[in-house]
Design a protein around this motif. Structure first.
Motif, PDB file in Angstrom:
ATOM      1  N   GLY A   1       7.787  10.744   7.777  1.00  0.00           N
ATOM      2  CA  GLY A   1       9.156  11.513   6.959  1.00  0.00           C
ATOM      3  C   GLY A   1       8.606  12.650   6.464  1.00  0.00           C
ATOM      4  N   LEU A   2       7.269  13.595   6.071  1.00  0.00           N
ATOM      5  CA  LEU A   2       6.866  14.787   5.692  1.00  0.00           C
ATOM      6  C   LEU A   2       7.797  15.550   6.945  1.00  0.00           C
ATOM      7  N   ALA A   3       6.849  15.613   8.304  1.00  0.00           N
ATOM      8  CA  ALA A   3       7.312  16.599   9.424  1.00  0.00           C
ATOM      9  C   ALA A   3       8.319  16.876   9.314  1.00  0.00           C
ATOM     10  N   GLU A   4       9.375  15.514   8.717  1.00  0.00           N
ATOM     11  CA  GLU A   4      11.174  15.203   9.886  1.00  0.00           C
ATOM     12  C   GLU A   4      11.684  15.879   8.777  1.00  0.00           C
ATOM     13  N   ARG A   5      11.656  16.327   7.278  1.00  0.00           N
ATOM     14  CA  ARG A   5      11.782  16.876   6.400  1.00  0.00           C
ATOM     15  C   ARG A   5      11.308  18.600   6.270  1.00  0.00           C
ATOM     16  N   ASP A   6      10.699  18.965   7.018  1.00  0.00           N
ATOM     17  CA  ASP A   6      10.233  20.690   6.748  1.00  0.00           C
ATOM     18  C   ASP A   6      10.494  20.581   8.503  1.00  0.00           C
ATOM     19  N   GLY A   7      11.296  19.597   9.432  1.00  0.00           N
ATOM     20  CA  GLY A   7      11.864  20.814  10.631  1.00  0.00           C
ATOM     21  C   GLY A   7      10.590  20.742  12.070  1.00  0.00           C
TER      22      GLY A   7
ATOM     23  N   PHE B   1       1.129  -1.274   0.138  1.00  0.00           N
ATOM     24  CA  PHE B   1      -0.490   0.239  -0.126  1.00  0.00           C
ATOM     25  C   PHE B   1       1.253   1.374   0.194  1.00  0.00           C
ATOM     26  N   ASP B   2       1.890   1.570   0.456  1.00  0.00           N
ATOM     27  CA  ASP B   2       3.006   2.343   0.578  1.00  0.00           C
ATOM     28  C   ASP B   2       3.430   2.839  -0.891  1.00  0.00           C
ATOM     29  N   VAL B   3       3.389   2.056  -1.442  1.00  0.00           N
ATOM     30  CA  VAL B   3       3.604   2.309  -3.481  1.00  0.00           C
ATOM     31  C   VAL B   3       2.615   3.215  -3.616  1.00  0.00           C
ATOM     32  N   VAL B   4       0.902   2.680  -3.534  1.00  0.00           N
ATOM     33  CA  VAL B   4       0.281   2.672  -4.265  1.00  0.00           C
ATOM     34  C   VAL B   4      -0.553   4.114  -3.785  1.00  0.00           C
ATOM     35  N   ASN B   5      -0.607   4.227  -1.892  1.00  0.00           N
ATOM     36  CA  ASN B   5      -0.877   5.634  -1.775  1.00  0.00           C
ATOM     37  C   ASN B   5       0.131   6.836  -1.266  1.00  0.00           C
ATOM     38  N   ARG B   6       1.522   6.164  -1.912  1.00  0.00           N
ATOM     39  CA  ARG B   6       2.212   7.631  -1.741  1.00  0.00           C
ATOM     40  C   ARG B   6       1.648   7.789  -3.878  1.00  0.00           C
ATOM     41  N   ALA B   7       1.065   7.019  -4.750  1.00  0.00           N
ATOM     42  CA  ALA B   7       1.228   7.391  -5.930  1.00  0.00           C
ATOM     43  C   ALA B   7      -0.258   8.367  -6.180  1.00  0.00           C
ATOM     44  N   VAL B   8      -1.296   8.183  -5.775  1.00  0.00           N
ATOM     45  CA  VAL B   8      -3.139   8.195  -5.917  1.00  0.00           C
ATOM     46  C   VAL B   8      -3.108   9.079  -4.693  1.00  0.00           C
ATOM     47  N   SER B   9      -2.386   8.728  -3.326  1.00  0.00           N
ATOM     48  CA  SER B   9      -3.151   9.262  -1.654  1.00  0.00           C
ATOM     49  C   SER B   9      -3.514  11.071  -1.934  1.00  0.00           C
ATOM     50  N   GLY B  10      -2.186  11.475  -2.389  1.00  0.00           N
ATOM     51  CA  GLY B  10      -3.068  13.287  -2.833  1.00  0.00           C
ATOM     52  C   GLY B  10      -2.027  13.753  -1.043  1.00  0.00           C
ATOM     53  N   TRP B  11      -1.244  12.763  -0.213  1.00  0.00           N
ATOM     54  CA  TRP B  11      -1.586  13.467   0.980  1.00  0.00           C
ATOM     55  C   TRP B  11      -0.081  14.447   1.154  1.00  0.00           C
TER      56      TRP B  11
ATOM     57  N   VAL C   1       1.092   5.978   5.894  1.00  0.00           N
ATOM     58  CA  VAL C   1       0.623   7.298   5.748  1.00  0.00           C
ATOM     59  C   VAL C   1       0.376   7.684   6.572  1.00  0.00           C
ATOM     60  N   THR C   2       0.903   6.774   7.967  1.00  0.00           N
ATOM     61  CA  THR C   2       1.220   8.046   9.050  1.00  0.00           C
ATOM     62  C   THR C   2       2.967   8.175   8.485  1.00  0.00           C
ATOM     63  N   ALA C   3       3.497   7.087   8.677  1.00  0.00           N
ATOM     64  CA  ALA C   3       4.998   7.700   8.536  1.00  0.00           C
ATOM     65  C   ALA C   3       5.614   8.073   6.968  1.00  0.00           C
ATOM     66  N   ARG C   4       5.046   7.377   6.502  1.00  0.00           N
ATOM     67  CA  ARG C   4       5.336   8.938   5.335  1.00  0.00           C
ATOM     68  C   ARG C   4       4.773  10.416   6.223  1.00  0.00           C
ATOM     69  N   LEU C   5       3.763  10.823   6.411  1.00  0.00           N
ATOM     70  CA  LEU C   5       3.950  12.052   6.998  1.00  0.00           C
ATOM     71  C   LEU C   5       4.681  12.660   7.846  1.00  0.00           C
TER      72      LEU C   5
END
Ligand code: SAM
Length: 232
Positions: A78-84, A31-41, A72-76
């Motif tokens: 990662g985005l929060a960490e990237r954005d400080g 789902f990781d790959v699919v959610n990255r491609a389609v979920s718009g998060w 999705v939790t893990a991806r977000l």
């Protein structure tokens, strides 16, 4: 394929407690790959969640209800960490099979717990934002009522429920696009069933109007986002 109406009688393979556990785990991992491609998060993070959390000017806590395999939790996170931004993430799901996969994605600041929104609400824990992905279309009317009410009660700020928007183009693109990823998983069957169960924007607006004040946006192609304001 008649996509004019929601097909709420369709059951997804992964919702069967007796489904093949190997295929289920493979589905949850991929789902990781699919959610990255389609979920718009990525867009939802930039436009909605990040600005709300940044305004707090302190470490934030975010709850993901129905976190499934936790991608999705893990991806977000990662985005929060990237954005400080300093954010503690909690994903909850009562399904032990999903939790086992989600816990592979746990790390400091990213926790997964076996519980549901009603039980968590009863503990008195509260969050700066509450989110979900691909939960709305799974729920019948009584579950939808308690899910939405719990999400508002658990949040002192934003509530964001993201889901697919049903449509012929989404169906055709997914049917073809998922072929290289589907082997050994339920991704094709369940993804197409999900689309058939999902709302169109006016249907979701109508359905949510019975459950408080919600705004339904289209943050990305074939995506819906229900935005509410927490009352914790
Ligand atoms: C299709 S899965 C979505 C998983 C994940 N969010 C994703 O995008 O891949 C829906 C999940 O919601 C969970 N769920 C449904 N109602 C819930 C509730 N009230 N509290 C917590 N989890 C719930 C189910 O157990 C299921 O694992």
């Amino acid at each position: 394929m008649d996509l004019r109406h929601r097909d709420v009688d369709l059951r997804e393979l992964m919702d069967d407690p007796d489904c093949d556990p190997v295929a289920l785990a493979a589905t949850l991992r991929r789902f990781d790959v699919v959610n990255r491609a389609v979920s718009g998060w990525g867009t939802v993070w930039r436009r909605h969640l990040r600005p709300a959390l940044a305004r707090l000017d302190r470490p934030a806590r975010v709850l993901d209800i129905g976190s499934g395999g936790g991608d999705v939790t893990a991806r977000l996170a990662g985005l929060a960490e990237r954005d400080g931004l300093r954010v503690e993430w909690l994903g909850i799901d009562p399904d032990p099979r999903a939790l086992a996969v989600a816990r592979e994605r746990a790390r400091p600041g990213v926790e997964f717990r076996s519980t549901d929104s009603t039980a968590l609400r009863a503990t008195g824990e509260r969050f700066d934002a509450v989110i979900s992905n691909h939960v709305l279309h799974h729920l019948g009317e009584p579950e939808l009522r308690s899910f939405l009410d719990d999400s508002l009660a658990l949040s002192t700020g934003l509530v964001l429920h993201a889901d697919i928007e049903r449509g012929r183009t989404a169906y055709a693109l997914y049917a073809a696009g998922i072929l290289p990823l589907q082997r050994g998983t339920f991704l094709r069957t369940d993804g197409l069933r999900s689309i058939r169960r999902s709302y169109r924007a006016p249907e979701l607006r109508l359905s949510l109007a019975r459950h408080g004040t919600w705004h339904v946006l289209r943050p990305a192609p074939f995506r819906l986002l229900a935005v509410g304001s927490g009352r914790a």
